[in-house]
Design an enzyme around this catalytic site. Structure first.
Site, PDB file in Angstrom:
ATOM      1  N   ARG A 167      -0.028  -5.093  34.287  1.00  0.00           N
ATOM      2  CA  ARG A 167       0.219  -3.865  33.504  1.00  0.00           C
ATOM      3  C   ARG A 167      -0.756  -3.759  32.337  1.00  0.00           C
ATOM      4  O   ARG A 167      -1.194  -2.668  31.986  1.00  0.00           O
ATOM      5  CB  ARG A 167       1.671  -3.854  32.986  1.00  0.00           C
ATOM      6  N   ARG A 206      13.989  -6.091  33.039  1.00  0.00           N
ATOM      7  CA  ARG A 206      13.278  -5.216  33.962  1.00  0.00           C
ATOM      8  C   ARG A 206      12.495  -6.030  34.990  1.00  0.00           C
ATOM      9  O   ARG A 206      11.948  -7.071  34.671  1.00  0.00           O
ATOM     10  CB  ARG A 206      12.318  -4.309  33.181  1.00  0.00           C
ATOM     11  N   LYS A 229       6.906   0.825  21.899  1.00  0.00           N
ATOM     12  CA  LYS A 229       6.978   2.300  21.984  1.00  0.00           C
ATOM     13  C   LYS A 229       8.414   2.772  22.165  1.00  0.00           C
ATOM     14  O   LYS A 229       8.864   3.663  21.461  1.00  0.00           O
ATOM     15  CB  LYS A 229       6.179   2.824  23.190  1.00  0.00           C
ATOM     16  N   ARG A 248      -0.767   8.803  30.323  1.00  0.00           N
ATOM     17  CA  ARG A 248      -1.251   7.440  30.496  1.00  0.00           C
ATOM     18  C   ARG A 248      -2.570   7.378  31.244  1.00  0.00           C
ATOM     19  O   ARG A 248      -3.086   6.285  31.459  1.00  0.00           O
ATOM     20  CB  ARG A 248      -0.238   6.686  31.331  1.00  0.00           C
ATOM     21  N   ARG A 287      12.257  -9.575  26.648  1.00  0.00           N
ATOM     22  CA  ARG A 287      12.880  -8.262  26.476  1.00  0.00           C
ATOM     23  C   ARG A 287      14.091  -8.099  27.388  1.00  0.00           C
ATOM     24  O   ARG A 287      14.083  -8.508  28.540  1.00  0.00           O
ATOM     25  CB  ARG A 287      11.854  -7.177  26.798  1.00  0.00           C
TER      26      ARG A 287
END
Ligand code: AMP
Length: 214
Positions: free
Chosen positions: A166, A155, A8, A83, A122
């Site tokens: 998550r 992160r 996203k 969300r 990531r």
């Protein structure tokens, strides 16, 4: 929309640049508050680091304030909001107030194994928010942002254990949001597998088709 790690942020940053509108990411806004050590940041840090959602009222006020800024007048790409089902109403009220409407809700989809692989590799730029992957999309110089030369970071919530949590939160709380938009005829599903360029191509076609048909 889409599960964590589906791309996203990567797509929204590029899309906003191409369309000349602002990228509004609630995740980025919350992380900035944490980095700044503000009162809000202190309140939300625990949620973010453990992969839980920040309470709707907190995030709703933050979003409404952001959409009131002059740079959002020409439009915006919302990333990571809404969300939860109550956030759908919060957004509708915020949009009514500024006289805006949703053109389309694009949901990126990819299998869980691919998502876990992407998230564990990531790396993000804390300054300009560019997103990299150690294998799939490495920066030219390891650990350094191509766009602004800041040091890249991993992160806190991109560890395998938090990623699993998550994904559960996504399934339980966010998937129902897609159903709401599907019933309103706004939802467009986009295959999020493959390279960022491949996904960008599919997303671009989906947006063009929506503009042509809307
Ligand atoms: P993201 O960068 O979009 O993956 O968001 C990172 C984290 O910020 C999430 O795991 C949540 O803790 C929090 N967050 C971001 N957007 C929202 C939202 N719309 N509602 C509640 N929490 C959010």
């Amino acid at each position: 929309m889409g599960p964590p790690g589906v791309g996203k942020g990567t797509q929204a940053v590029q899309l906003a640049e191409r369309s000349g509108v602002v990228h509004v990411s609630t995740g980025d806004m919350l992380r900035e508050a944490v980095q700044a050590g503000s009162e809000l940041g202190q309140r939300v840090r625990g949620y973010i680091d453990s992969g839980r959602l920040v309470p709707d009222a907190v995030i709703g006020d933050l979003l409404a304030e952001r959409l009131d800024q002059p740079d959002a007048e020409a439009g915006f790409i919302l990333d990571g909001f809404p969300r939860t089902v109550p956030q759908v109403d919060i957004l509708a009220t915020a949009l009514d107030r500024i006289g805006a409407r949703i053109d389309g809700v694009f949901i990126l989809e990819a299998p869980t194994e691919e998502i876990v692989r992407r998230l564990t590799g990531r790396r993000v730029c804390p300054n300009c928010k560019a997103v990299y992957h150690v294998e799939g999309r490495p920066p030219t110089e390891p650990g350094v942002c191509d766009r602004c030369s800041s040091s890249l970071i991993q992160r806190e919530d991109d560890t395998e254990e938090v990623i699993r949590d998550r994904l559960t939160v996504y399934r339980d709380e966010t998937r129902p949001v897609a159903e709401v938009y599907e019933n309103q005829g706004l939802l467009v599903r986009v295959d999020g597998t493959g390279s960022p360029d491949e996904v960008a191509g599919r997303l671009g076609s989906a947006i063009a088709a929506r503009e042509g048909g809307a």
